[in-house]
Scaffold this motif. Sequence first.
Motif: not given
Length: 355
Positions: A205-206, A211-213, A240-241, A337-343
């Motif tokens: 959860y955390v 990651a979203l924040r 947002i989606q 989210l995985m794509t964002f963290l990789q970038n």
Amino acid sequence: MDFLSETINAEIAKKKRQLELAEQKLGGKKKYIRKGDLEKIREEEYLAEQRRIEEEREEKLRAKLALEDIEQKKENKNQEKKDTTDETEQIGTIPEEEVIRRLRAKGQPIRLFDESSRQRQLRLRALELMEERSDGQRNDFMKVLEAMDTDLQLDLLRKPADGQAETQADKNKSKKGSSYAEIDTTELTMEMVQNNAERVFGLIYVFFKRALREWESDLDIRSEDVKRSQQGKTNAAIQIQAADYMRPFFRQLKKKTLDSDVLALIAEICIRLQEREYLKANDAYLRLSIGNAPWPIGVTMVGIHERSGREKIHSAQIAHVLNDETQRKWIQSIKRLMTFLQNKYPPSDLSKCVG
């Protein structure tokens, strides 16, 4: 002795019937019949019996489905009658002035030629139902984009002048971010998944909340020109989606109602993301989304023996993304989210990246 003799006689009669049947199939009376021919005839009889049983089973299933379909149609018809009755009763209560106002607001004539008051109210209700259905079928992403345009315009109007103190919304956001300091942020391990599943729910959860924040913060610090560009609005709408789609997922984590096999795969995704092993995280995501079960195509059970691949179809190999629409959406959001963290956090070795 009588029982033994009866058994022997029954076995002899059975063998005679088999020989007679074999002679008929082989074409005429023969002095000798090979054992292989007898086994082939026995196998054909077995397959014919199995086909007959399967046809009977399918026939029963079709009859059952047809009966359920008839019952469902009756139930839907009764429900439609009830809804029509309720709508008719409701339509009769609308004042004439309200009907005229609604029709004018929709750009419709307030009365057609030779139209009674009741027919006019029915026409109004039909127009409203068509609008509700078309609005419900609109693309969710387009709705988010429209909301983004509205929010950007409002932000521009509310933007403080240079040197002015921060707004109350910014203060609330900073307070909300500071509350995360007291939350357990221990890194996940496979030992926790096996030995302390209760704690894993909170750590997952955390992890995804943070990651979203981070994703939201990275979008907020962009320049105004980038935010108002088409690509900038699209990226913000995707975030947002994704946050909206993941709300049911977070509720399941809070209530600890997530299935154990799904929890294990999501925990593996989190562990690989923490290690920046994005290729391995993508492998776990594929097992979560489409599973690794063999997809039977056509006939899966022919012959006497069971095929070697059938025992691989069990609960741990079900494609979980196909379970329901809500689950499909939050699993898709995890991929984003995985794509964002990789970038944002690229690995030291490019071979660990996806795409």
